[in-house]
Design a protein around this motif. Structure first.
Motif, PDB file in Angstrom:
ATOM      1  N   ALA A  95      33.135  39.864  36.305  1.00  0.00           N
ATOM      2  CA  ALA A  95      32.707  38.681  35.547  1.00  0.00           C
ATOM      3  C   ALA A  95      31.332  38.897  34.927  1.00  0.00           C
ATOM      4  O   ALA A  95      31.078  38.487  33.778  1.00  0.00           O
ATOM      5  N   VAL A  96      30.441  39.554  35.666  1.00  0.00           N
ATOM      6  CA  VAL A  96      29.090  39.811  35.157  1.00  0.00           C
ATOM      7  C   VAL A  96      29.132  40.702  33.918  1.00  0.00           C
ATOM      8  O   VAL A  96      28.484  40.412  32.892  1.00  0.00           O
ATOM      9  N   VAL A  97      29.905  41.793  33.966  1.00  0.00           N
ATOM     10  CA  VAL A  97      29.924  42.703  32.816  1.00  0.00           C
ATOM     11  C   VAL A  97      30.644  42.060  31.628  1.00  0.00           C
ATOM     12  O   VAL A  97      30.303  42.337  30.465  1.00  0.00           O
ATOM     13  N   VAL A 115      38.927  37.306  38.295  1.00  0.00           N
ATOM     14  CA  VAL A 115      37.736  37.115  37.461  1.00  0.00           C
ATOM     15  C   VAL A 115      37.642  35.659  37.009  1.00  0.00           C
ATOM     16  O   VAL A 115      36.566  35.048  37.031  1.00  0.00           O
ATOM     17  N   SER A 116      38.761  35.074  36.623  1.00  0.00           N
ATOM     18  CA  SER A 116      38.750  33.693  36.166  1.00  0.00           C
ATOM     19  C   SER A 116      38.332  32.743  37.289  1.00  0.00           C
ATOM     20  O   SER A 116      37.563  31.811  37.061  1.00  0.00           O
ATOM     21  N   ARG A 117      38.811  32.985  38.503  1.00  0.00           N
ATOM     22  CA  ARG A 117      38.405  32.135  39.634  1.00  0.00           C
ATOM     23  C   ARG A 117      36.904  32.267  39.889  1.00  0.00           C
ATOM     24  O   ARG A 117      36.227  31.284  40.226  1.00  0.00           O
ATOM     25  N   THR A 118      36.377  33.471  39.697  1.00  0.00           N
ATOM     26  CA  THR A 118      34.950  33.697  39.915  1.00  0.00           C
ATOM     27  C   THR A 118      34.105  32.928  38.912  1.00  0.00           C
ATOM     28  O   THR A 118      33.008  32.448  39.236  1.00  0.00           O
ATOM     29  N   LEU A 119      34.603  32.795  37.680  1.00  0.00           N
ATOM     30  CA  LEU A 119      33.854  32.069  36.643  1.00  0.00           C
ATOM     31  C   LEU A 119      33.664  30.598  36.983  1.00  0.00           C
ATOM     32  O   LEU A 119      32.843  29.916  36.347  1.00  0.00           O
ATOM     33  N   HIS A 144      32.292  29.651  39.591  1.00  0.00           N
ATOM     34  CA  HIS A 144      31.102  29.618  40.452  1.00  0.00           C
ATOM     35  C   HIS A 144      29.906  30.203  39.687  1.00  0.00           C
ATOM     36  O   HIS A 144      29.448  31.316  39.980  1.00  0.00           O
ATOM     37  N   PRO A 145      29.420  29.476  38.691  1.00  0.00           N
ATOM     38  CA  PRO A 145      28.332  30.021  37.847  1.00  0.00           C
ATOM     39  C   PRO A 145      27.053  30.303  38.626  1.00  0.00           C
ATOM     40  O   PRO A 145      26.296  31.207  38.269  1.00  0.00           O
ATOM     41  N   GLU A 146      26.770  29.544  39.706  1.00  0.00           N
ATOM     42  CA  GLU A 146      25.543  29.779  40.481  1.00  0.00           C
ATOM     43  C   GLU A 146      25.570  31.180  41.098  1.00  0.00           C
ATOM     44  O   GLU A 146      24.568  31.904  41.072  1.00  0.00           O
ATOM     45  N   LEU A 147      26.720  31.549  41.657  1.00  0.00           N
ATOM     46  CA  LEU A 147      26.847  32.878  42.258  1.00  0.00           C
ATOM     47  C   LEU A 147      26.683  33.957  41.191  1.00  0.00           C
ATOM     48  O   LEU A 147      25.986  34.961  41.420  1.00  0.00           O
TER      49      LEU A 147
END
Length: 408
Positions: A349-351, A380-384, A386-389
Motif C-alpha cells: 500500500a505504501v509503494v 492491500v485494499s483492506r490495508t487502505l 487504516h490510513p493512520e497505520l
C-alpha cells in the motif's frame, strides 16, 4: 372428562383452520422445489438431485390432494365417493418409499453403490409398490358410499376392507418414518459432516419424528373406534397439525444445505466486492474515472470487473514503484507489530500510494515486479482502510538510518 375438555380447546382452535392450513406446507414444499429446480436442471445427470426433486414433488402433491376442497373435487370429477382416499394414501405411501430410497442412496453415496444398497433399494420399491396395489384392491372391496372429506379414517375405522386399508397405510407410513429417522440420526452423529448438511439433517430428523406423532395420533383415534370410544379429535385436529409441522421441517431440511451454501457464496462475493472499494477508489483517482454501472450484471461479474479494472490500472504503476521503499516499509510494519502477511500488504500500500503521488512521467530507479501487487489486491485494499497505520509506516520508512529488510 376434564382432560377431554382441555384437549378440545386447542383441538377446536386448530379445527377452525382445517380447510386452509393444508396449503401452508404445500406452499413451503413448492418453494423448496422451486429453489432446487435450477440445480436439478443444471445437474440432471445426478440421480440424487432428481430423487430430491421427485420427493418434494410427491410431498407437495400429498398436501394439495389431502385438502378437503381437493378431496371433494376429485370425488366429483371421478364420480366415485371417497376415491380420494386410496389416491391420497398411495401418494403418501410413495412419498414414504421415496424417503427411504433417498436416504439410503444419499448416505451410502453413488460413487461405489454396493450390492447391499441396490438390494435394499429394490426391496423398498417392491414393498411400497405392493402396498399401493393392496390399497386399491382393498378400496375396491370396501363399501364406502358416504363421502367423508375430513374424518374418513375414523368414520370407516370399523368397516370391512376399509379398516384394513386404513391400518395398512398407517403401518407403512410408521415403518418408513421409524427407519428413516434411525438412518438420519445415525448419520447426524457421523464425524466430518458439513455444518449446513448437519443442520439440514437435524430438521429432517425432526420432521420424521413429527411424522411419528402424526401416526400415533391417527392410530390411537382409529383404535379408540375399534373399542367403541371416540377420540376423533386426535385424527381431526392433532394429526393434521403435526403433519403440517413435519412437512415444513422436512422442506427446511432439504432447502438448508443448498440455500445456505448459495447464500454463503453470495455473501462471500459481495463482501469481496466491498473490500476492494478503497483500492478501487484510489485507482479511479489515477485513471480519472471508474467503471460504468451495469444494472444487469451478476455479483460475480461485478467482482470480476472491479478486479480487472484495479489490475489494469495498477499495471502501469510498475514504472513508479520503488522496491527499496517497499523493503523499508515492510521492516517498519514489522517493527510496529504487524505479522509478516499484513506487513507485506502495508508495504504494498505504501509503494502504491507513493507511485500515485509521484509526478506524471516519473519513473523509479528501483522498479519492482508488480506480480505480488496484482495478486494481493484484496489485502492491500483492506490495508487502505487504516490510513493512520500507513502514515506511521511511511514516516518510519522515509526516516534516515532505517535498516532495509529483505522481503519474503
Amino acid at each position: 372428562m376434564g382432560f377431554a375438555d382441555a384437549a378440545m380447546g386447542p383441538a377446536s382452535f386448530l379445527g377452525e383452520f382445517y380447510p386452509s392450513f393444508w396449503w401452508v406446507p404445500a406452499v413451503v414444499l413448492a418453494a423448496a422445489l422451486a429453489i432446487k429446480v435450477p440445480t436439478i436442471i443444471r445437474l440432471w445427470s445426478d440421480p440424487l438431485l432428481r430423487a430430491v426433486g421427485g420427493l418434494l414433488l410427491l410431498a407437495c402433491a400429498v398436501f394439495v390432494f389431502v385438502a378437503p376442497s381437493t378431496i371433494g373435487w376429485v370425488n366429483r370429477v371421478t364420480g366415485v365417493p371417497n376415491i380420494s382416499a386410496p389416491w391420497v394414501y398411495s401418494l403418501l405411501t410413495a412419498f414414504c418409499g421415496s424417503c427411504l430410497v433417498l436416504i439410503i442412496a444419499w448416505r451410502d453415496g453413488l460413487s461405489e453403490r454396493s450390492a447391499a444398497t441396490r438390494r435394499a433399494t429394490r426391496r423398498v420399491i417392491a414393498a411400497y409398490g405392493g402396498v399401493i396395489v393392496a390399497l386399491w384392491v382393498l378400496f375396491a372391496l370396501a363399501d364406502v358410499p358416504v363421502e367423508r372429506t375430513r374424518d374418513l379414517d375414523t368414520y370407516y375405522a370399523t368397516t370391512p376392507f376399509m379398516r384394513e386399508e386404513i391400518l395398512l397405510y398407517l403401518l407403512a407410513h410408521t415403518t418408513a418414518a421409524l427407519i428413516t429417522s434411525k438412518l438420519i440420526w445415525n448419520w447426524i452423529r457421523t464425524d466430518g459432516l458439513d455444518a449446513l448438511l448437519r443442520w439440514g439433517l437435524k430438521f429432517l430428523g425432526a420432521g420424521y419424528a413429527l411424522n411419528l406423532g402424526f401416526d400415533a395420533a391417527k392410530l390411537i383415534a382409529v383404535g379408540a373406534r375399534w373399542t367403541g370410544n371416540d377420540l376423533d379429535w386426535l385424527s381431526l385436529h392433532v394429526a393434521p397439525a403435526l403433519a403440517c409441522l413435519s412437512a415444513v421441517s422436512i422442506a427446511v431440511g432439504f432447502i438448508l444445505p443448498h440455500a445456505g451454501q448459495y447464500l454463503h457464496e453470495r455473501w462471500r462475493i459481495r463482501l469481496a466486492h466491498h473490500r476492494l472499494r478503497p483500492l478501487y477508489l484510489l485507482m479511479c483517482q489515477v485513471h480519472g474515472g471508474g467503471l460504468p454501472f451495469a444494472w444487469r450484471a451478476s455479483p460475480e461479474l461485478r467482482l470480476t470487473r472491479r478486479e480487472t479494472f484495479i489490475r489494469d490500472v495498477l499495471l502501469p504503476l510498475a514504472r513508479r514503484t520503488d522496491e527499496r521503499l517497499r523493503a523499508h516499509a515492510y521492516a517498519a510494519a514489522l517493527d510496529l507489530g504487524c505479522p509478516p502477511e499484513r506487513a507485506r500488504a502495508v508495504a504494498a500500500a505504501v509503494v502504491i500510494l507513493d507511485a500515485v503521488e509521484a509526478p506524471p512521467g516519473a519513473e523509479s530507479d528501483h522498479g519492482a515486479d508488480t506480480t505480488e501487487l496484482l495478486r494481493e489486491i484484496a489485502a492491500v485494499s483492506r490495508t487502505l482502510r487504516h490510513p493512520e497505520l500507513i502514515r506511521e509506516v511511511r514516516a518510519r520508512a522515509a526516516a534516515p538510518g532505517d535498516t532495509v529488510a529483505v522481503t519474503e
